[in-house]
Design an enzyme around this catalytic site. Structure first.
Site, PDB file in Angstrom:
ATOM      1  N   GLU A 172       0.741  -1.146   0.100  1.00 44.50           N
ATOM      2  CA  GLU A 172      -0.092   0.229  -0.526  1.00 44.50           C
ATOM      3  C   GLU A 172       1.275   1.166   0.130  1.00 44.50           C
ATOM      4  O   GLU A 172       0.529   2.150  -0.297  1.00 44.50           O
ATOM      5  CB  GLU A 172      -1.374   0.308   1.355  1.00 44.50           C
ATOM      6  CG  GLU A 172      -1.719  -1.286   1.287  1.00 44.50           C
ATOM      7  CD  GLU A 172      -1.180  -1.928   1.962  1.00 44.50           C
ATOM      8  OE1 GLU A 172      -0.354  -2.317   1.991  1.00 44.50           O
ATOM      9  OE2 GLU A 172      -2.014  -2.995   2.661  1.00 44.50           O
TER      10      GLU A 172
ATOM     11  N   LYS B 234      29.629  -1.038  11.029  1.00 40.92           N
ATOM     12  CA  LYS B 234      29.331  -1.552   9.885  1.00 40.92           C
ATOM     13  C   LYS B 234      27.925  -1.740   9.691  1.00 40.92           C
ATOM     14  O   LYS B 234      27.990  -2.536   8.411  1.00 40.92           O
ATOM     15  CB  LYS B 234      29.372  -3.285  11.053  1.00 40.92           C
ATOM     16  CG  LYS B 234      28.040  -4.638  10.385  1.00 40.92           C
ATOM     17  CD  LYS B 234      29.059  -5.080  11.098  1.00 40.92           C
ATOM     18  CE  LYS B 234      27.876  -7.196  10.582  1.00 40.92           C
ATOM     19  NZ  LYS B 234      27.429  -7.752  11.444  1.00 40.92           N
TER      20      LYS B 234
ATOM     21  N   CYS C 119     -17.523  16.384  25.317  1.00 43.30           N
ATOM     22  CA  CYS C 119     -17.812  15.630  24.432  1.00 43.30           C
ATOM     23  C   CYS C 119     -19.148  14.757  24.670  1.00 43.30           C
ATOM     24  O   CYS C 119     -20.125  14.880  25.685  1.00 43.30           O
ATOM     25  CB  CYS C 119     -17.551  15.491  23.058  1.00 43.30           C
ATOM     26  SG  CYS C 119     -17.965  15.263  21.773  1.00 43.30           S
TER      27      CYS C 119
ATOM     28  N   MET D 155     -20.499  15.609  28.939  1.00 42.19           N
ATOM     29  CA  MET D 155     -21.291  16.932  28.387  1.00 42.19           C
ATOM     30  C   MET D 155     -22.412  16.276  28.074  1.00 42.19           C
ATOM     31  O   MET D 155     -23.427  16.722  28.574  1.00 42.19           O
ATOM     32  CB  MET D 155     -20.774  17.676  27.746  1.00 42.19           C
ATOM     33  CG  MET D 155     -22.152  19.084  27.524  1.00 42.19           C
ATOM     34  SD  MET D 155     -21.998  19.705  26.734  1.00 42.19           S
ATOM     35  CE  MET D 155     -23.506  20.526  26.045  1.00 42.19           C
ATOM     36  N   GLN D 156     -23.118  15.425  27.296  1.00 44.97           N
ATOM     37  CA  GLN D 156     -24.503  15.143  26.990  1.00 44.97           C
ATOM     38  C   GLN D 156     -25.280  14.532  28.245  1.00 44.97           C
ATOM     39  O   GLN D 156     -25.950  14.325  27.909  1.00 44.97           O
ATOM     40  CB  GLN D 156     -24.149  14.567  25.478  1.00 44.97           C
ATOM     41  CG  GLN D 156     -23.658  15.454  24.444  1.00 44.97           C
ATOM     42  CD  GLN D 156     -23.864  14.782  23.314  1.00 44.97           C
ATOM     43  OE1 GLN D 156     -23.378  13.214  22.987  1.00 44.97           O
ATOM     44  NE2 GLN D 156     -22.996  16.389  22.567  1.00 44.97           N
TER      45      GLN D 156
ATOM     46  N   GLU E 128     -29.709  10.231  19.694  1.00 41.94           N
ATOM     47  CA  GLU E 128     -28.848   8.871  19.369  1.00 41.94           C
ATOM     48  C   GLU E 128     -28.450   7.858  19.503  1.00 41.94           C
ATOM     49  O   GLU E 128     -29.135   6.919  18.814  1.00 41.94           O
ATOM     50  CB  GLU E 128     -27.210   9.819  19.715  1.00 41.94           C
ATOM     51  CG  GLU E 128     -26.245   8.760  18.993  1.00 41.94           C
ATOM     52  CD  GLU E 128     -24.973   8.652  19.552  1.00 41.94           C
ATOM     53  OE1 GLU E 128     -24.066   9.857  20.093  1.00 41.94           O
ATOM     54  OE2 GLU E 128     -23.816   8.041  19.704  1.00 41.94           O
TER      55      GLU E 128
ATOM     56  N   HIS F 206     -13.446  19.052  22.635  1.00 46.49           N
ATOM     57  CA  HIS F 206     -12.307  18.300  22.774  1.00 46.49           C
ATOM     58  C   HIS F 206     -11.203  18.917  23.755  1.00 46.49           C
ATOM     59  O   HIS F 206     -10.834  19.194  22.906  1.00 46.49           O
ATOM     60  CB  HIS F 206     -12.117  17.726  21.862  1.00 46.49           C
ATOM     61  CG  HIS F 206     -13.111  16.178  22.007  1.00 46.49           C
ATOM     62  ND1 HIS F 206     -13.135  15.078  22.239  1.00 46.49           N
ATOM     63  CD2 HIS F 206     -14.265  16.478  20.663  1.00 46.49           C
ATOM     64  CE1 HIS F 206     -13.776  14.145  21.647  1.00 46.49           C
ATOM     65  NE2 HIS F 206     -14.894  15.387  20.387  1.00 46.49           N
TER      66      HIS F 206
ATOM     67  N   GLU G  76      -8.961  17.941  25.527  1.00 50.89           N
ATOM     68  CA  GLU G  76      -7.437  16.977  25.230  1.00 50.89           C
ATOM     69  C   GLU G  76      -6.569  17.024  24.164  1.00 50.89           C
ATOM     70  O   GLU G  76      -5.272  17.378  23.964  1.00 50.89           O
ATOM     71  CB  GLU G  76      -7.446  16.462  25.169  1.00 50.89           C
ATOM     72  CG  GLU G  76      -8.644  14.806  24.048  1.00 50.89           C
ATOM     73  CD  GLU G  76     -10.347  14.682  24.133  1.00 50.89           C
ATOM     74  OE1 GLU G  76     -11.121  15.902  24.736  1.00 50.89           O
ATOM     75  OE2 GLU G  76     -11.732  14.722  23.426  1.00 50.89           O
TER      76      GLU G  76
HETATM   77  N1  GLN Z   1     -21.766  10.926  19.750  1.00 50.11           N
HETATM   78  C1  GLN Z   1     -21.799  12.303  20.364  1.00 50.11           C
HETATM   79  C2  GLN Z   1     -22.643  13.364  19.234  1.00 50.11           C
HETATM   80  O1  GLN Z   1     -21.918  12.439  18.045  1.00 50.11           O
HETATM   81  C3  GLN Z   1     -20.715  12.859  21.507  1.00 50.11           C
HETATM   82  C4  GLN Z   1     -19.308  12.658  20.149  1.00 50.11           C
HETATM   83  C5  GLN Z   1     -18.320  12.640  20.557  1.00 50.11           C
HETATM   84  O2  GLN Z   1     -18.230  12.599  22.465  1.00 50.11           O
HETATM   85  N2  GLN Z   1     -17.574  12.852  19.914  1.00 50.11           N
HETATM   86  O3  GLN Z   1     -22.626  14.282  19.016  1.00 50.11           O
END
Ligand code: GLN
Length: 534
Positions: free
Chosen positions: A150, A224, A383, A386-387, A407, A509, A511
């Site tokens: 590849e 070598k 992310c 938080m949700q 979701e 994010h 991080e």
């Molecule tokens: N699944 C969630 C969304 O799509 C959170 C995504 C995530 O944590 N990166 O909004």
């Protein structure tokens, strides 16, 4: 004119090619040169965004919304430069673009072939990295191992780049393995000789060889390798196994690696400023006390899936001289009736729920968030984290019993996390999330404001679902604070709780922006709060 360093690998994968590329870039930057980095990946996915983390580890996101290989995270953490769309090129991206051009009629009359059409496309990406970044030196890592089918066109393309730019503008680094064989009790050079032979068969003569080895190679070994591989002895660089990866740039500097490259490029040897990096190594080497943080996720057996989160926690730890110990908690295992959360979290001073997709393990994460909220343990949600923090609060505090994200349950009565109108019509899965930098305005007198001390911040995103603003009033009434908002689209970015020592979660994010010498403010305040917990 931009100069190019190409880093290839041989013998086996996992030699730390990415760390070698990053270390070279760091050293050249420390001498005052503007650097840029790029990685070529041989797979045919257009980007790793659609790959399972088990296959590929974390998807790293650049500020301009490119979903990339996790190596780009190492690059950014080492060189402290923001990379972009030109930084991660896959075979999928290259072929897609060539086929689209063919359909568009751009090659009208020609038979489209690997050489020159695919190789030209690859070379364009290499040259584009130079022009778009206006870097003095671009460091390009070729993923995979020399000999992989590849990666052939990438190797052929960098050969052509050297032919076009000349050896004063290109430098080839080949990373190999020099293993120690028990019984014969010596380091062996044959795998390296063979791998260099492979590379030379493809028309590339390496300028330097990086030997991954358990201990320093002798002069005899270097002689070598030098003779068999036609590489000057001084350009055979040891990459001795280390406990602390930050040591690697310094180990290369001691062997004059940066000097060797700059000399070939005919560039002045400006003084290297590495004091800040040496201080970092001293800090990391002298961490004694541990601080345990629980990370609740669904891929905890594979730490690479959360590599930037793990690194960001460590970076914050460096600042307060604590070694972060991560208690990896499998979210699905928390769903059992019999589970004793007190036992699982007994040594943890903080709980973190990172990002994620799909319904597996969701209820376990919600249980962990509930535990952190009720028991006043410092909490950071990222992310999906938080949700779920919002869902937990809606269900257990506001008594909206089936509050959920569409979701996981598209028919729930209280879709507190839902798709935005413009996401509902999307049918393609790749590259259609909300990606990259978006602004967030922070409310004064909140924990978020204390952390950032800024009115407007820019953070990177990778998600599809959003907080449903219809529920804002009721959650606020029960004590949730919406401390960060994207005012342009009216999207919630940060939530926190009053009456809790430290409970904060963000839709983005953080991080991805943490650096070993510059911890991210949200991670730092989380770790500081954890450190205060009795
Ligand atoms: N699944 C969630 C969304 O799509 C959170 C995504 C995530 O944590 N990166 O909004």
């Amino acid at each position: 004119m931009t100069k190019y360093v190409f880093v290839t690998g041989g013998v086996v994968s996992g030699l730390g090619k990415g760390i070698t590329a990053s270390s070279i870039a760091l050293l050249l930057k420390s001498r005052g040169y503007k650097v840029f980095m790029q990685k070529f990946d041989p797979y045919f996915n257009v980007d790793p965004g659609t790959m399972n983390p088990i296959q590929h580890g974390e998807v790293f996101v650049t500020y301009d919304g490119c979903e990339t290989d996790l190596d780009l995270g190492h690059y950014e953490r080492f060189i402290d430069e923001e990379l972009n769309y030109s930084s991660n090129i896959t075979n999928g991206k290259i072929y897609k673009s060539v086929i689209e051009k063919e359909r568009h009629g751009d090659y009208l009359g020609a038979t489209v072939q690997l050489v020159p059409h695919i190789t030209n496309e690859i070379k364009n990406k290499i040259y584009e990295a130079g022009t778009s970044s206006s870097a003095d030196i671009v460091i390009t890592e070729i993923g995979g191992t020399v000999g992989d089918i590849e990666a052939e066109t990438f190797i052929e393309s960098i050969r052509q780049v050297q032919y076009e730019l000349g050896s004063e503008n290109t430098f080839f680094v080949h990373c190999t393995l020099v293993p120690f064989i028990f019984g014969s009790d010596e380091l062996k050079t044959k795998p390296t000789q063979n791998s260099v032979k492979d590379l030379r068969n493809k028309g590339i003569q390496p300028n330097a060889i990086v030997c991954r080895t358990p201990f320093e190679t002798s002069k005899l070994i270097k002689e070598k390798l030098s003779l068999f591989c036609s590489v000057p002895e001084a350009n055979i660089i040891d990459s001795v196994d280390v406990n602390n990866i930050y040591q690697i740039p310094i180990n290369y500097h001691k062997q004059h690696f940066d000097e060797i490259i700059l000399k070939q490029f005919g560039l002045p040897l400006k003084k290297a400023n590495l004091k800040y990096w040496e201080d970092l190594i001293t800090t990391v080497d002298n961490l004694k006390e541990e601080l345990e943080i629980s990370l609740v996720g669904k891929y905890v057996e594979l730490h690479d899936a959360y590599i930037s989160v793990g690194e960001a926690l460590k970076h914050a730890g460096y600042k307060i001289n604590k070694k972060i110990k991560i208690n990896w908690v499998d979210s699905e295992s928390l769903e059992k009736e019999s589970v004793n959360l007190k036992d699982i979290f007994k040594n943890s001073k903080g709980i973190l729920v990172p990002g994620g997709f799909g319904s597996r393990g969701i209820e376990g994460k919600i249980k962990a968030i509930n535990y952190a909220r009720v028991n006043k343990i410092p909490f950071l949600g990222i992310c999906l984290g938080m949700q779920l923090a919002v869902i937990e609060f809606a269900r257990n505090v506001c008594k909206l019993e089936d509050a959920n994200s569409t979701e996981f349950n598209p028919l729930c009565k209280n879709p507190i996390i839902d798709l935005m109108a413009d996401q509902k019509s999307i049918i393609n899965m790749g590259g259609t999330l909300r990606l990259g930098n978006y602004e967030c305005t922070i409310t004064k007198n909140t924990l978020a404001y204390k952390d950032y001390n800024q009115d407007i911040i820019l953070e990177r995103h990778r998600h599809r679902y959003e907080f449903n603003n219809n529920y804002k009033d009721i959650l606020e009434k029960f004590g949730m604070i919406f401390s960060g908002v994207n005012t342009k689209a009216n999207l919630i970015e940060i939530i926190e709780l009053a009456n809790h020592p430290h409970f904060i979660a963000c839709q983005f994010h953080p991080e991805f922006k943490s650096r070993p010498t510059k911890p991210h403010p949200l991670f730092l305040s989380f770790i500081e709060a954890a450190n205060k917990l009795k």
